[in-house]
Design a protein around this motif. Structure first.
Motif, mmCIF file in Angstrom:
data_model
loop_
_atom_site.group_PDB
_atom_site.id
_atom_site.type_symbol
_atom_site.label_atom_id
_atom_site.label_comp_id
_atom_site.label_asym_id
_atom_site.label_seq_id
_atom_site.Cartn_x
_atom_site.Cartn_y
_atom_site.Cartn_z
ATOM 1 N N LEU A 1 -0.668 -2.859 -9.312
ATOM 2 C CA LEU A 1 -0.958 -4.290 -9.488
ATOM 3 C C LEU A 1 0.290 -5.144 -9.720
ATOM 4 O O LEU A 1 0.372 -6.256 -9.175
ATOM 5 N N PRO A 2 1.286 -4.705 -10.505
ATOM 6 C CA PRO A 2 2.499 -5.524 -10.621
ATOM 7 C C PRO A 2 3.190 -5.758 -9.286
ATOM 8 O O PRO A 2 3.697 -6.858 -9.027
ATOM 9 N N TYR A 3 3.220 -4.737 -8.410
ATOM 10 C CA TYR A 3 3.802 -4.919 -7.086
ATOM 11 C C TYR A 3 2.997 -5.931 -6.280
ATOM 12 O O TYR A 3 3.550 -6.788 -5.575
ATOM 13 N N TYR A 4 1.681 -5.824 -6.363
ATOM 14 C CA TYR A 4 0.824 -6.761 -5.628
ATOM 15 C C TYR A 4 1.042 -8.185 -6.120
ATOM 16 O O TYR A 4 1.190 -9.116 -5.324
ATOM 17 N N LEU A 5 1.076 -8.350 -7.438
ATOM 18 C CA LEU A 5 1.232 -9.690 -8.001
ATOM 19 C C LEU A 5 2.605 -10.278 -7.682
ATOM 20 O O LEU A 5 2.718 -11.457 -7.309
ATOM 21 N N GLN A 6 3.662 -9.472 -7.813
ATOM 22 C CA GLN A 6 5.008 -10.002 -7.634
ATOM 23 C C GLN A 6 5.408 -10.115 -6.167
ATOM 24 O O GLN A 6 5.954 -11.154 -5.753
ATOM 25 N N ILE A 7 5.164 -9.093 -5.384
ATOM 26 C CA ILE A 7 5.643 -9.080 -4.000
ATOM 27 C C ILE A 7 4.668 -9.765 -3.051
ATOM 28 O O ILE A 7 5.060 -10.571 -2.194
ATOM 29 N N THR A 8 3.385 -9.477 -3.192
ATOM 30 C CA THR A 8 2.401 -10.056 -2.269
ATOM 31 C C THR A 8 2.046 -11.482 -2.650
ATOM 32 O O THR A 8 2.021 -12.375 -1.794
ATOM 33 N N LEU A 9 1.754 -11.719 -3.927
ATOM 34 C CA LEU A 9 1.324 -13.050 -4.359
ATOM 35 C C LEU A 9 2.474 -13.914 -4.883
ATOM 36 O O LEU A 9 2.277 -15.113 -5.103
ATOM 37 N N GLY A 10 3.658 -13.329 -5.110
ATOM 38 C CA GLY A 10 4.814 -14.106 -5.521
ATOM 39 C C GLY A 10 4.862 -14.487 -6.992
ATOM 40 O O GLY A 10 5.545 -15.447 -7.360
ATOM 41 N N PHE A 11 4.189 -13.736 -7.869
ATOM 42 C CA PHE A 11 4.242 -14.023 -9.303
ATOM 43 C C PHE A 11 5.624 -13.643 -9.851
ATOM 44 O O PHE A 11 6.157 -12.588 -9.513
ATOM 45 N N PRO A 12 6.224 -14.449 -10.744
ATOM 46 C CA PRO A 12 7.449 -14.029 -11.428
ATOM 47 C C PRO A 12 7.142 -12.941 -12.453
ATOM 48 O O PRO A 12 5.970 -12.674 -12.769
ATOM 49 N N GLN A 13 8.208 -12.314 -12.998
ATOM 50 C CA GLN A 13 8.031 -11.176 -13.913
ATOM 51 C C GLN A 13 7.169 -11.527 -15.123
ATOM 52 O O GLN A 13 6.224 -10.814 -15.459
#
Length: 488
Positions: A292-304
Motif C-alpha cells: 500500500l505505501p508503494y501504491y499511495l506514493q508511486i501510483t497516487l502520488g502521496f508524499p511520505q
C-alpha cells in the motif's frame, strides 16, 4: 524473595507494568516499518548500492525470528525481569550505534544487534503479561491493549518514519528507540518486584542450535525468493536446509528431558488454532503494509508524511476492536467464533483492495478496506494472543510467548516473500502483454497480492474454526485459574 505472580503485584501496579511492557512492545513493532520509509535518505547519505538495502530490513528480521525460541527459554531459566531489562538496554544501545553509523556496514550490524535484543525482549514482555493478568476480565483487556500496541506500532512506524525523516534526519528513526527504551527500563526496574533465582534446568543446546539455524535458513531463503527467484539454487538450498533443521528440532523435542519448546505447548488445539491465526494474519497484514505505501506514493502520488497519515484508520480501528470490542465479545462468546470472524472481516477488507486501479478516491476506495482490515485483525490479535498463552504452566510461559512472537515474525517474513514474488511475476506477465503500461502492471501485481492476502485470511478463519475445540468455554474456565495462580 518472591517470584512474579498476580499475588506479589498490586492491581494498580499491574496496569502500570502493562504500560511499561506495552512501551517495550511498541519499540519492537515500530522497528518493523519505521526504517522502511527512511531508506532512500539513508542510502543517499551513506552512498551504498541497491543490493545492500534489503539487508537493513532482513538483518533485523533474520536475528529476531531465528532467536525467539531460544530467548524465550532463557527468560524461563534466568528470570523474565533480567531478560526484559537486558533486552531493553541492548536494543537502546544498538539503536544509538545505528543512528550514529558512518557506514552501511555498521548500520547493518546495528540492525542485526537490534533483532537479537528484540528476540530477548519480546518473549519476556509477553510472558509477563500472561503471568500478571490471570483474571479472565482483566486478561482480555490486557491482551487487547498489548496486542493492539504490537500491530499499531507497525502502522505508526510508517507515519513516524516519514515525519522524523522529513523534520530531522533518517538517523532519528534509530535514535527514537533510545528515547522509548529509557522510561521502559526505569519502569521495569521500579515496578517489577525482585525475584528469586530460577531453577537452573539444563538448556536444550541441540534444540537451540537446530531451531535457530532452521528459522535463520527459512527467513533467509524466503527473502531470496523475490531477488533470486523461487527455483534458484541458493533459495532452494536455504529452504531445504530449513526443512531438515526444523524437522530435526521437532525430533529432538520429543527425546530431550528439558525441551526448548515442549510439544505440549503447541499441540494443544486451542493454542494451535490461535498460533495459526496469528501466523496467517501477520503474513497478510505485513503484505498490505508493504504494497500500500508503494501504491499511495508511486501510483497516487502521496508524499511520505501523507502516506503515513493515510494509514491512520488501521490503528484506530485496530485499537477500538482489540481493546473494547474483543473483550466485550469474549464475555458473551468463546474465542472459537471470534477469531475466525476477525479473519473473515480482514479478508473482506483485503478483497476490496483488489478493485483498485491506477486512480482511486481515498474516502470511497481505500478507507473502507483500511477500517475492515484494522477491525478484523484487532479481534485476532487480542483474542488469539490471549488464547495462545492461557493455561500454560508458568515454567513454559516464556516458550509459549516465544511461539506467539515466532508465529507473527516468521508468518510476516514468509508471507511477504511469497506474495511479493507472485505480485512481481504477474506484473511482469502483464507488462509483457501490455508494453509501456508500467503503472497498470504494478497495480495489477498489487491486486494479485491483495487477493492472496484475502485468501490467507479466509484460510486462517477456516483452520482456526476447525482446529479450535468446541468445548473451549468449560476447558478454559477449569484450566486457567489453577495453572496461572502458580508461581512464575
Amino acid at each position: 524473595m518472591p517470584e512474579i505472580t498476580p499475588a506479589t503485584v498490586s492491581p494498580a501496579r499491574r496496569w502500570w507494568l502493562l504500560a511499561v511492557l506495552a512501551l517495550a512492545q511498541l519499540m519492537i513493532a515500530l522497528d518493523t516499518t519505521i526504517v522502511t520509509i527512511a531508506l532512500p535518505s539513508a542510502q543517499a547519505e551513506l552512498d551504498f548500492p541497491d543490493s545492500l538495502r534489503q539487508w537493513i530490513i532482513t538483518g533485523y528480521a533474520l536475528t529476531f525470528g531465528s532467536l525467539l525460541l531460544l530467548s524465550g527459554r532463557l527468560g524461563d531459566r534466568w528470570g523474565r525481569k533480567r531478560t526484559l531489562i537486558a533486552g531493553l538496554a541492548g536494543f537502546a544501545v544498538a539503536s544509538a550505534i545505528g543512528g550514529a553509523a558512518p557506514s552501511v556496514a555498521l548500520l547493518i550490524a546495528a540492525r542485526i544487534a537490534q533483532g537479537a535484543f528484540a528476540a530477548l525482549l519480546a518473549p519476556s514482555a509477553l510472558a509477563l503479561v500472561s503471568v500478571l493478568f490471570s483474571d479472565s476480565k482483566e486478561r482480555g483487556r490486557a491482551f487487547g491493549i498489548f496486542g493492539a500496541v504490537s500491530m499499531v506500532g507497525t502502522t505508526i512506524g510508517l507515519l513516524l518514519g516519514g515525519a522524523l525523516t522529513e523534520a530531522l534526519s533518517w538517523r532519528w528513526t534509530m535514535y527514537i528507540n533510545t528515547v522509548i527504551a529509557i522510561p521502559a527500563v526505569l519502569g521495569a526496574l521500579l515496578l517489577l518486584p525482585r525475584v528469586a533465582e530460577r531453577v537452573r534446568q539444563r538448556l536444550d543446546i541441540p534444540g537451540a542450535v537446530t531451531v535457530t539455524a532452521g528459522f535463520f535458513a527459512l527467513v533467509l531463503g524466503t527473502s531470496q525468493v523475490e531477488t533470486s527467484g523461487g527455483t534458484a539454487p541458493e533459495t532452494l538450498g536455504y529452504l531445504v536446509a530449513a526443512f531438515v533443521l526444523l524437522t530435526a528440532f521437532m525430533v529432538i523435542q520429543t527425546r530431550t528431558r528439558a525441551p526448548l519448546l515442549p510439544l505440549r505447548v503447541i499441540l494443544d488445539r486451542r493454542r494451535g488454532s490461535a498460533l495459526i491465526a496469528l501466523l496467517l494474519s501477520s503474513a497478510g497484514l505485513f503484505t498490505v503494509f508493504l504494497f500500500l505505501p508503494y501504491y499511495l506514493q508511486i501510483t497516487l502520488g502521496f508524499p511520505q508524511l501523507l502516506t503515513g497519515v493515510a494509514f491512520l484508520p488501521v490503528p484506530v480501528a485496530l485499537v477500538t476492536s482489540a481493546v473494547f470490542i474483543g473483550p466485550s465479545l469474549t464475555r458473551r462468546f468463546t474465542a472459537r467464533p471470534i477469531v475466525p470472524l476477525g479473519l473473515a472481516i480482514g479478508g473482506a477488507g483485503a478483497f476490496l483492495l483488489v478493485r483498485l486501479g491506477t486512480s482511486a478516491a481515498y474516502l470511497t476506495d481505500l478507507l473502507p478496506s483500511l477500517v475492515l482490515i484494522g477491525a478484523g485483525i484487532g479481534l485476532v490479535v487480542s483474542i488469539a494472543t490471549g488464547s495462545a498463552t492461557a493455561g500454560v504452566d508458568p515454567a513454559d510461559a516464556g516458550a509459549a510467548a516465544a511461539s506467539v512472537n515466532a508465529a507473527q515474525q516468521i508468518g510476516g517474513s514468509v508471507g511477504v516473500a511469497v506474495l511479493s514474488t507472485i505480485a512481481g511475476s504477474t506484473s511482469a506477465t502483464f507488462l509483457a502483454d501490455h508494453p509501456g503500461q508500467e503503472a497498470a502492471a504494478a497495480v495489477h501485481g498489487y491486486a494479485t497480492a491483495y487477493a492472496g492476502v484475502s485468501l490467507l485470511f479466509l484460510a486462517g478463519a477456516l483452520l482456526a474454526l476447525l482446529i479450535h475445540p468446541k468445548n473451549e468455554k468449560r476447558a478454559t474456565t477449569s484450566r486457567l485459574s489453577p495453572v496461572v495462580s502458580r508461581p512464575s
